[in-house]
Write a protein that holds these residues in place. Structure first.
Motif, mmCIF file in Angstrom:
data_model
loop_
_atom_site.group_PDB
_atom_site.id
_atom_site.type_symbol
_atom_site.label_atom_id
_atom_site.label_comp_id
_atom_site.label_asym_id
_atom_site.label_seq_id
_atom_site.Cartn_x
_atom_site.Cartn_y
_atom_site.Cartn_z
ATOM 1 N N ILE A 170 -6.430 4.586 -0.139
ATOM 2 C CA ILE A 170 -5.396 3.918 0.041
ATOM 3 C C ILE A 170 -5.134 3.228 -1.366
ATOM 4 O O ILE A 170 -5.938 2.673 -1.997
ATOM 5 C CB ILE A 170 -5.605 2.756 1.072
ATOM 6 N N PHE A 171 -3.907 3.423 -1.957
ATOM 7 C CA PHE A 171 -3.620 2.689 -3.021
ATOM 8 C C PHE A 171 -2.987 1.391 -3.005
ATOM 9 O O PHE A 171 -2.138 1.167 -1.952
ATOM 10 C CB PHE A 171 -2.481 3.841 -3.840
ATOM 11 N N ILE A 172 -3.421 0.438 -3.610
ATOM 12 C CA ILE A 172 -3.230 -0.999 -3.471
ATOM 13 C C ILE A 172 -2.063 -1.123 -4.610
ATOM 14 O O ILE A 172 -3.009 -1.378 -5.630
ATOM 15 C CB ILE A 172 -4.380 -2.040 -3.229
ATOM 16 N N HIS A 173 -1.008 -1.698 -4.198
ATOM 17 C CA HIS A 173 -0.312 -1.998 -5.500
ATOM 18 C C HIS A 173 -0.113 -3.624 -5.784
ATOM 19 O O HIS A 173 -0.143 -4.401 -4.632
ATOM 20 C CB HIS A 173 1.194 -1.823 -5.526
ATOM 21 N N ARG A 174 -0.176 -4.127 -6.953
ATOM 22 C CA ARG A 174 -0.122 -5.698 -7.076
ATOM 23 C C ARG A 174 0.839 -6.048 -8.240
ATOM 24 O O ARG A 174 0.677 -5.454 -9.458
ATOM 25 C CB ARG A 174 -1.529 -6.371 -7.340
ATOM 26 N N VAL A 175 1.654 -6.744 -8.031
ATOM 27 C CA VAL A 175 2.667 -7.049 -8.874
ATOM 28 C C VAL A 175 2.996 -8.795 -9.061
ATOM 29 O O VAL A 175 3.235 -9.290 -7.909
ATOM 30 C CB VAL A 175 4.198 -6.279 -8.888
ATOM 31 N N THR A 176 2.742 -9.429 -10.077
ATOM 32 C CA THR A 176 3.068 -10.726 -10.022
ATOM 33 C C THR A 176 4.314 -11.193 -10.845
ATOM 34 O O THR A 176 4.534 -10.751 -11.955
ATOM 35 C CB THR A 176 2.082 -11.495 -10.771
ATOM 36 N N SER A 227 0.924 -1.080 0.066
ATOM 37 C CA SER A 227 -0.050 0.018 -0.073
ATOM 38 C C SER A 227 0.774 1.324 -0.008
ATOM 39 O O SER A 227 1.974 1.272 0.351
ATOM 40 C CB SER A 227 -0.965 0.019 1.211
ATOM 41 N N THR A 228 0.612 2.165 -0.740
ATOM 42 C CA THR A 228 0.753 3.709 -0.313
ATOM 43 C C THR A 228 -0.436 4.587 -0.312
ATOM 44 O O THR A 228 -1.428 4.335 -0.525
ATOM 45 C CB THR A 228 1.465 4.194 -1.578
ATOM 46 N N PHE A 229 -0.155 5.809 0.156
ATOM 47 C CA PHE A 229 -1.186 6.788 0.478
ATOM 48 C C PHE A 229 -1.316 7.906 -0.763
ATOM 49 O O PHE A 229 -1.997 8.691 -0.548
ATOM 50 C CB PHE A 229 -0.912 7.409 1.957
ATOM 51 N N ASN A 230 -0.225 7.713 -1.615
ATOM 52 C CA ASN A 230 -0.622 8.591 -2.781
ATOM 53 C C ASN A 230 -0.333 7.654 -4.066
ATOM 54 O O ASN A 230 0.155 6.578 -3.902
ATOM 55 C CB ASN A 230 0.194 9.691 -3.000
ATOM 56 N N TRP A 231 -0.771 8.126 -5.114
ATOM 57 C CA TRP A 231 -0.513 7.075 -6.438
ATOM 58 C C TRP A 231 0.954 7.209 -6.892
ATOM 59 O O TRP A 231 1.736 8.033 -6.534
ATOM 60 C CB TRP A 231 -1.384 7.794 -7.803
ATOM 61 N N THR A 232 1.422 5.738 -7.092
ATOM 62 C CA THR A 232 2.528 5.630 -7.349
ATOM 63 C C THR A 232 2.600 4.482 -8.572
ATOM 64 O O THR A 232 1.571 3.881 -8.327
ATOM 65 C CB THR A 232 3.793 5.215 -6.510
ATOM 66 N N PRO A 233 3.702 4.379 -9.325
ATOM 67 C CA PRO A 233 3.704 2.999 -10.313
ATOM 68 C C PRO A 233 3.866 1.793 -9.320
ATOM 69 O O PRO A 233 4.096 2.051 -8.004
ATOM 70 C CB PRO A 233 4.827 3.200 -10.979
ATOM 71 N N SER A 234 3.591 0.803 -9.941
ATOM 72 C CA SER A 234 3.832 -0.595 -9.147
ATOM 73 C C SER A 234 4.898 -1.406 -9.748
ATOM 74 O O SER A 234 4.797 -1.955 -10.757
ATOM 75 C CB SER A 234 2.570 -1.514 -8.835
ATOM 76 N N VAL A 235 6.021 -1.354 -8.890
ATOM 77 C CA VAL A 235 7.323 -1.900 -9.648
ATOM 78 C C VAL A 235 7.820 -2.915 -8.335
ATOM 79 O O VAL A 235 7.840 -2.588 -7.194
ATOM 80 C CB VAL A 235 8.307 -0.958 -10.067
ATOM 81 N N ALA A 272 9.916 -6.388 -12.297
ATOM 82 C CA ALA A 272 8.247 -6.465 -13.004
ATOM 83 C C ALA A 272 7.301 -5.350 -12.599
ATOM 84 O O ALA A 272 7.488 -4.737 -11.559
ATOM 85 C CB ALA A 272 7.806 -7.981 -12.107
ATOM 86 N N TYR A 273 6.514 -5.305 -13.337
ATOM 87 C CA TYR A 273 5.265 -4.156 -13.205
ATOM 88 C C TYR A 273 4.143 -4.717 -12.981
ATOM 89 O O TYR A 273 3.680 -5.981 -13.520
ATOM 90 C CB TYR A 273 5.565 -3.201 -14.431
ATOM 91 N N GLY A 274 3.145 -4.126 -12.415
ATOM 92 C CA GLY A 274 1.701 -4.319 -12.068
ATOM 93 C C GLY A 274 0.858 -3.328 -11.996
ATOM 94 O O GLY A 274 1.044 -2.205 -12.699
ATOM 95 N N SER A 275 -0.112 -3.359 -11.288
ATOM 96 C CA SER A 275 -1.339 -2.586 -11.404
ATOM 97 C C SER A 275 -1.374 -1.613 -10.009
ATOM 98 O O SER A 275 -0.953 -2.191 -8.966
ATOM 99 C CB SER A 275 -2.721 -3.262 -11.482
ATOM 100 N N THR A 276 -1.873 -0.597 -10.001
ATOM 101 C CA THR A 276 -2.335 0.314 -8.794
ATOM 102 C C THR A 276 -3.852 0.591 -8.809
ATOM 103 O O THR A 276 -4.359 1.165 -9.786
ATOM 104 C CB THR A 276 -1.636 1.662 -8.956
ATOM 105 N N ASP A 277 -4.465 0.120 -7.704
ATOM 106 C CA ASP A 277 -5.824 0.225 -7.772
ATOM 107 C C ASP A 277 -6.143 1.068 -6.384
ATOM 108 O O ASP A 277 -5.521 1.299 -5.332
ATOM 109 C CB ASP A 277 -6.426 -1.228 -7.129
ATOM 110 N N LEU A 278 -7.064 1.981 -6.610
ATOM 111 C CA LEU A 278 -7.571 2.897 -5.504
ATOM 112 C C LEU A 278 -8.714 2.187 -4.773
ATOM 113 O O LEU A 278 -9.551 2.027 -5.187
ATOM 114 C CB LEU A 278 -8.208 4.174 -6.066
ATOM 115 N N PHE A 279 -8.322 2.215 -3.272
ATOM 116 C CA PHE A 279 -9.414 1.730 -2.741
ATOM 117 C C PHE A 279 -9.936 2.594 -1.486
ATOM 118 O O PHE A 279 -9.017 3.204 -0.971
ATOM 119 C CB PHE A 279 -8.545 0.486 -1.678
ATOM 120 N N VAL A 280 -11.197 2.985 -1.873
ATOM 121 C CA VAL A 280 -11.763 4.149 -0.965
ATOM 122 C C VAL A 280 -12.407 3.438 0.201
ATOM 123 O O VAL A 280 -13.616 2.738 0.014
ATOM 124 C CB VAL A 280 -12.673 5.013 -1.862
#
Ligand SMILES: [Fe+2]
Length: 428
Positions: free
Chosen positions: A85-91, A44-52, A68-76
């Motif tokens: 909360i920004f949730i970052h997922r990288v596989t 998680s981060t509290f501002n948007w960032t890329p997911s690496v 590896a790169y992945g997605s950044t989802d905004l969770f409200v």
């Protein structure tokens, strides 16, 4: 003249103020996608960032030469402040089975500390080691320190958390959830942390649970299955039976999915490779605790389904020969004799867990939370074999295609093993 500069200065301050953010990665945890040679990193981060994620195999100094790169989802969050909360997922893919990797996650705006993990082995000819428990909160998380140490000692290949996290993740505008995820990082950043939902995740239609974890499949982690060594592990939601306000159709959807998954898992080709079928879900079918929970009722909903017997799980699991059913919710440890329809079916009087003709149930919900332990009802029930009212967690070693070793660790007794059985399937 200088007066006219002020608005400009203010504008510059504003622009530079807008660029100040909270980019630091935190709450790092791993999960398995269900596809061999992969691992997913979530944080998680509290501002948007890329997911690496940057990583490299060990041994050797961290070079972080793989990316590896992945997605950044905004969770409200659903609470009054609607915290973001920004949730970052990288596989990570194409990993080498059994290989240890070092990694960190984040982006050029900020990196996490470095962690490491070992890729799950391929195939069914190895013996995965699990730690299994439910009902662990931020306060009074009695098992956590032992789990942290033992995970970092590489005693486990994966963790199964059988519902009820944090108490509760949505509280205090989901800051309790943030704190919980920080608290388990020293476990979950090193091994896949696999989950199922419990009743404490209910708020806003399980939104903290659905968003914070990354489980296999496409159900936000409500139900899914995965193969691990000689076992097929099914995780599902007992909560769909109790929160019908979120959609009665979920009960039917999950049941149909379970039917199909069990059909496939018990096909000859699958079962000869992975003979063990293990389920995990939060509320037990059977228990002898001194409370009014569903499992104390002779016709518990989880066991017998909705009124009228619709979507009854016990018959389904019995039909497909499920071997082991792991539960939590009751804050204690209880091991049942092999049981079906409230009747005990021991393999033999001398070796009750050798080739049992019915599933074995274990409830392990005593990892520690603010609600403390649940006492047992004094009356004995014939299907209840062992009851332990200590804090602790369960170790499961799926040793091979014929043997599973189950041990209960007591935190009250300094890590002593207080229950120890082998589940054996030697009819070949
Ligand atoms: Fe619960």
């Amino acid at each position: 003249m200088w007066v006219s500069i002020l608005p400009l200065w203010g504008a510059i301050m504003c622009v530079s103020g807008a660029s100040i953010g909270w980019y630091q990665p935190e709450q790092v945890h791993l999960s398995y996608t269900g596809h061999p040679r992969t691992m997913t990193v979530t944080w998680s981060t509290f501002n948007w960032t890329p997911s690496v994620v940057e990583f490299n195999p060990l041994p050797g100094p961290p070079s972080f030469n793989l990316t590896a790169y992945g997605s950044t989802d905004l969770f409200v969050d659903g609470g009054p402040k609607h915290r973001k909360i920004f949730i970052h997922r990288v596989t990570l893919e194409n990993l080498k089975p059994g290989q240890k990797y070092v990694y960190h996650c984040g982006s050029s705006l900020g990196w996490s500390p470095q962690f490491y993990f070992r890729v799950l082995q391929d195939g069914s000819s190895w013996g995965p080691r699990l730690a299994v428990y439910g009902d662990m909160g931020n306060d009074n998380a009695q098992s956590l320190s032992r789990l942290q140490k033992e995970t970092q000692m590489e005693m486990y290949d994966a963790i199964l958390h059988v519902g009820d996290f944090a108490y509760d993740m949505d509280e205090d505008d989901a800051q309790v959830g943030d704190e919980f995820m920080r608290q388990i990082e020293s476990v979950a950043a090193y091994v896949p942390y696999m989950t199922c939902p419990g009743n404490h995740e209910e708020a806003y239609n399980f939104s903290n649970y659905r968003n914070r974890f990354t489980m296999p499949g496409n159900t936000d982690g409500l139900w899914y299955s995965w193969d691990l060594g000689p076992a097929h592990i099914i995780s599902f939601s007992t909560e769909v039976y109790f929160y019908l306000k979120y959609g009665r159709e979920l009960v039917a959807q999950q049941y149909q999915w379970l039917q199909k998954d069990l059909q496939e898992a018990s096909s000859w080709t699958h079962r000869s490779e992975r003979p063990w079928i293990i389920t995990m879900a939060h509320r037990p079918m059977y228990c002898t605790n001194f409370d009014r929970d569903d499992c104390v009722k002779p016709d518990s909903t989880v066991r017998t389904g909705l009124p009228g017997g619709q979507y009854a799980l016990e018959d389904l699991f019995y039909k497909y020969g499920v071997d082991l059913e792991m539960w939590a919710h009751e804050h204690s440890y209880e091991r049942m004799w092999p049981v079906y329809n409230s009747t005990v079916y021991k393999g033999s009087p001398q070796a009750p867990y050798t080739n049992p003709p019915a599933p074995v149930h274990i409830t392990t919900g005593s990892a520690g939370c603010r609600e403390r332990l649940d006492p047992f009802f004094p009356l004995h029930r014939e299907w209840s074999a062992v009851r332990i009212e200590d804090y602790g967690f369960t170790r499961i070693h799926i040793a091979n295609k014929t043997h599973i070793h189950i041990q209960q660790v007591s935190d009250d007794r300094d890590g002593e093993i207080v229950d120890d059985i082998w589940l054996i399937k030697d009819k070949r």
